[in-house]
Design a protein around this motif. Sequence first.
Motif, PDB file in Angstrom:
ATOM      1  N   MET A 103       0.829  -1.210   0.000  1.00  0.00           N
ATOM      2  CA  MET A 103       0.000   0.000   0.000  1.00  0.00           C
ATOM      3  C   MET A 103       0.864   1.261   0.000  1.00  0.00           C
ATOM      4  O   MET A 103       0.518   2.245  -0.671  1.00  0.00           O
ATOM      5  N   VAL A 104       1.973   1.242   0.726  1.00  0.00           N
ATOM      6  CA  VAL A 104       2.876   2.400   0.712  1.00  0.00           C
ATOM      7  C   VAL A 104       3.311   2.686  -0.719  1.00  0.00           C
ATOM      8  O   VAL A 104       3.295   3.824  -1.174  1.00  0.00           O
ATOM      9  N   GLY A 105       3.670   1.640  -1.452  1.00  0.00           N
ATOM     10  CA  GLY A 105       4.065   1.816  -2.844  1.00  0.00           C
ATOM     11  C   GLY A 105       2.926   2.310  -3.719  1.00  0.00           C
ATOM     12  O   GLY A 105       3.117   3.167  -4.581  1.00  0.00           O
ATOM     13  N   LEU A 106       1.721   1.773  -3.489  1.00  0.00           N
ATOM     14  CA  LEU A 106       0.565   2.199  -4.286  1.00  0.00           C
ATOM     15  C   LEU A 106       0.201   3.661  -4.025  1.00  0.00           C
ATOM     16  O   LEU A 106      -0.372   4.326  -4.883  1.00  0.00           O
ATOM     17  N   PHE A 107       0.516   4.155  -2.836  1.00  0.00           N
ATOM     18  CA  PHE A 107       0.279   5.577  -2.538  1.00  0.00           C
ATOM     19  C   PHE A 107       1.425   6.457  -3.044  1.00  0.00           C
ATOM     20  O   PHE A 107       1.201   7.563  -3.533  1.00  0.00           O
ATOM     21  N   TYR A 108       2.666   5.963  -2.920  1.00  0.00           N
ATOM     22  CA  TYR A 108       3.833   6.791  -3.221  1.00  0.00           C
ATOM     23  C   TYR A 108       4.144   6.887  -4.711  1.00  0.00           C
ATOM     24  O   TYR A 108       4.527   7.955  -5.203  1.00  0.00           O
ATOM     25  N   LEU A 109       3.966   5.791  -5.450  1.00  0.00           N
ATOM     26  CA  LEU A 109       4.327   5.819  -6.874  1.00  0.00           C
ATOM     27  C   LEU A 109       3.525   6.854  -7.666  1.00  0.00           C
ATOM     28  O   LEU A 109       4.122   7.626  -8.430  1.00  0.00           O
ATOM     29  N   PRO A 110       2.209   6.953  -7.499  1.00  0.00           N
ATOM     30  CA  PRO A 110       1.496   8.018  -8.219  1.00  0.00           C
ATOM     31  C   PRO A 110       1.971   9.416  -7.806  1.00  0.00           C
ATOM     32  O   PRO A 110       1.969  10.335  -8.626  1.00  0.00           O
ATOM     33  N   ARG A 111       2.373   9.577  -6.564  1.00  0.00           N
ATOM     34  CA  ARG A 111       2.904  10.873  -6.106  1.00  0.00           C
ATOM     35  C   ARG A 111       4.217  11.171  -6.835  1.00  0.00           C
ATOM     36  O   ARG A 111       4.453  12.306  -7.257  1.00  0.00           O
ATOM     37  N   GLY A 118      -8.806  -5.248  -7.571  1.00  0.00           N
ATOM     38  CA  GLY A 118      -8.754  -3.852  -8.018  1.00  0.00           C
ATOM     39  C   GLY A 118      -7.407  -3.214  -7.717  1.00  0.00           C
ATOM     40  O   GLY A 118      -6.847  -2.497  -8.565  1.00  0.00           O
ATOM     41  N   LEU A 119      -6.857  -3.477  -6.534  1.00  0.00           N
ATOM     42  CA  LEU A 119      -5.523  -2.948  -6.196  1.00  0.00           C
ATOM     43  C   LEU A 119      -4.460  -3.535  -7.122  1.00  0.00           C
ATOM     44  O   LEU A 119      -3.524  -2.837  -7.523  1.00  0.00           O
ATOM     45  N   THR A 120      -4.614  -4.802  -7.477  1.00  0.00           N
ATOM     46  CA  THR A 120      -3.656  -5.449  -8.380  1.00  0.00           C
ATOM     47  C   THR A 120      -3.739  -4.847  -9.778  1.00  0.00           C
ATOM     48  O   THR A 120      -2.706  -4.597 -10.417  1.00  0.00           O
ATOM     49  N   VAL A 121      -4.946  -4.590 -10.249  1.00  0.00           N
ATOM     50  CA  VAL A 121      -5.124  -3.948 -11.559  1.00  0.00           C
ATOM     51  C   VAL A 121      -4.475  -2.563 -11.542  1.00  0.00           C
ATOM     52  O   VAL A 121      -3.786  -2.172 -12.498  1.00  0.00           O
ATOM     53  N   PHE A 122      -4.669  -1.825 -10.452  1.00  0.00           N
ATOM     54  CA  PHE A 122      -4.043  -0.504 -10.325  1.00  0.00           C
ATOM     55  C   PHE A 122      -2.516  -0.631 -10.303  1.00  0.00           C
ATOM     56  O   PHE A 122      -1.816   0.172 -10.922  1.00  0.00           O
ATOM     57  N   HIS A 123      -2.002  -1.656  -9.641  1.00  0.00           N
ATOM     58  CA  HIS A 123      -0.554  -1.912  -9.606  1.00  0.00           C
ATOM     59  C   HIS A 123      -0.034  -2.136 -11.037  1.00  0.00           C
ATOM     60  O   HIS A 123       1.004  -1.574 -11.413  1.00  0.00           O
ATOM     61  N   GLU A 130      -6.056   8.668  -5.700  1.00  0.00           N
ATOM     62  CA  GLU A 130      -7.169   8.380  -4.789  1.00  0.00           C
ATOM     63  C   GLU A 130      -7.708   6.961  -4.957  1.00  0.00           C
ATOM     64  O   GLU A 130      -8.389   6.450  -4.072  1.00  0.00           O
ATOM     65  N   ILE A 131      -7.417   6.327  -6.073  1.00  0.00           N
ATOM     66  CA  ILE A 131      -7.950   4.987  -6.351  1.00  0.00           C
ATOM     67  C   ILE A 131      -7.554   3.969  -5.277  1.00  0.00           C
ATOM     68  O   ILE A 131      -8.417   3.263  -4.744  1.00  0.00           O
ATOM     69  N   PRO A 132      -6.266   3.859  -4.915  1.00  0.00           N
ATOM     70  CA  PRO A 132      -5.938   2.860  -3.891  1.00  0.00           C
ATOM     71  C   PRO A 132      -6.548   3.181  -2.532  1.00  0.00           C
ATOM     72  O   PRO A 132      -6.835   2.262  -1.758  1.00  0.00           O
ATOM     73  N   THR A 133      -6.786   4.443  -2.244  1.00  0.00           N
ATOM     74  CA  THR A 133      -7.406   4.816  -0.969  1.00  0.00           C
ATOM     75  C   THR A 133      -8.816   4.248  -0.881  1.00  0.00           C
ATOM     76  O   THR A 133      -9.192   3.636   0.127  1.00  0.00           O
ATOM     77  N   LEU A 162     -10.162   1.757  -2.617  1.00  0.00           N
ATOM     78  CA  LEU A 162     -10.122   0.292  -2.581  1.00  0.00           C
ATOM     79  C   LEU A 162      -9.662  -0.213  -1.215  1.00  0.00           C
ATOM     80  O   LEU A 162     -10.192  -1.204  -0.697  1.00  0.00           O
ATOM     81  N   MET A 163      -8.681   0.462  -0.610  1.00  0.00           N
ATOM     82  CA  MET A 163      -8.194   0.071   0.702  1.00  0.00           C
ATOM     83  C   MET A 163      -9.310   0.170   1.745  1.00  0.00           C
ATOM     84  O   MET A 163      -9.463  -0.707   2.597  1.00  0.00           O
ATOM     85  N   ILE A 164     -10.106   1.224   1.666  1.00  0.00           N
ATOM     86  CA  ILE A 164     -11.220   1.399   2.615  1.00  0.00           C
ATOM     87  C   ILE A 164     -12.215   0.248   2.481  1.00  0.00           C
ATOM     88  O   ILE A 164     -12.672  -0.311   3.488  1.00  0.00           O
ATOM     89  N   VAL A 165     -12.541  -0.139   1.260  1.00  0.00           N
ATOM     90  CA  VAL A 165     -13.457  -1.266   1.037  1.00  0.00           C
ATOM     91  C   VAL A 165     -12.882  -2.533   1.664  1.00  0.00           C
ATOM     92  O   VAL A 165     -13.579  -3.274   2.380  1.00  0.00           O
ATOM     93  N   VAL A 166     -11.605  -2.803   1.409  1.00  0.00           N
ATOM     94  CA  VAL A 166     -10.965  -4.014   1.941  1.00  0.00           C
ATOM     95  C   VAL A 166     -10.976  -4.003   3.469  1.00  0.00           C
ATOM     96  O   VAL A 166     -11.319  -5.003   4.104  1.00  0.00           O
ATOM     97  N   ILE A 167     -10.624  -2.879   4.077  1.00  0.00           N
ATOM     98  CA  ILE A 167     -10.581  -2.804   5.542  1.00  0.00           C
ATOM     99  C   ILE A 167     -11.968  -3.001   6.136  1.00  0.00           C
ATOM    100  O   ILE A 167     -12.125  -3.690   7.147  1.00  0.00           O
ATOM    101  N   ILE A 168     -12.999  -2.412   5.529  1.00  0.00           N
ATOM    102  CA  ILE A 168     -14.367  -2.628   6.023  1.00  0.00           C
ATOM    103  C   ILE A 168     -14.729  -4.105   5.967  1.00  0.00           C
ATOM    104  O   ILE A 168     -15.302  -4.658   6.915  1.00  0.00           O
ATOM    105  N   MET A 169     -14.369  -4.767   4.887  1.00  0.00           N
ATOM    106  CA  MET A 169     -14.699  -6.191   4.760  1.00  0.00           C
ATOM    107  C   MET A 169     -13.961  -7.034   5.798  1.00  0.00           C
ATOM    108  O   MET A 169     -14.514  -7.993   6.334  1.00  0.00           O
ATOM    109  N   VAL A 170     -12.728  -6.673   6.107  1.00  0.00           N
ATOM    110  CA  VAL A 170     -11.928  -7.444   7.055  1.00  0.00           C
ATOM    111  C   VAL A 170     -12.389  -7.211   8.495  1.00  0.00           C
ATOM    112  O   VAL A 170     -12.514  -8.165   9.275  1.00  0.00           O
ATOM    113  N   ILE A 171     -12.659  -5.978   8.860  1.00  0.00           N
ATOM    114  CA  ILE A 171     -12.954  -5.663  10.255  1.00  0.00           C
ATOM    115  C   ILE A 171     -14.448  -5.786  10.572  1.00  0.00           C
ATOM    116  O   ILE A 171     -14.828  -6.415  11.552  1.00  0.00           O
TER     117      ILE A 171
END
Length: 181
Positions: free
Chosen positions: A57-65, A130-135, A162-165, A167-176
């Motif tokens: 996730m750090v990479g998915l946030f940092y690379l677009p930056r 979705g995160l993999t497709v974005f990667h 903003e895309i990985p953000t 998707l990450m929120i969806v994943v975290i909701i599903m996990v928790i």
Amino acid sequence: MMSEKATSASEGGKARVKAYGSIAAVVLLAVLAWWYDPSWLYGWLKVLHVVAVISWMVGLFYLPRLFVYHADAEAGGEPAATFVVMEQRLLKVIMAPAMMVSWVVGLWLAWSGFGLLGLWLWIKIAGVVGLTVFHVFLSRAARKFALGRNTMSARQWRMANEIPTVLMIVVIIMVIIKPFA
């Protein structure tokens, strides 16, 4: 423009041998752990999965930056060349291995812990797809940047960030929360 390589061919060869040796050791340990199935294995694999996901996730946030700044850099200039090196190292050294570990360990955990049951788990897996497709999209964009063929503006890269953000929120909701359980 950068005229020297950051590492020599012999250093790259040594790094490759170390990487393959490490991969072989991890695979051997994984097979032994799977075979003996000690009681502590599941907990440690969860730790490995969380560390890998955070790294990815750090990479998915940092690379677009990085792409935002690279898009504004003069093509062929020294800053652009530096961004290419940074982007390639981020992808190859951190993001790709972290993604692979996230997938392999995550699927093992899902299979052994839940038997792949529950709608929440399938929605989580869809988010990870979705995160993999974005990667993959970012990997292709990095290749285009390296060739001087970027087609997106800095503003578009900011929006893509903003895309990985989401998707990450969806994943975290599903996990928790595990709705639909």
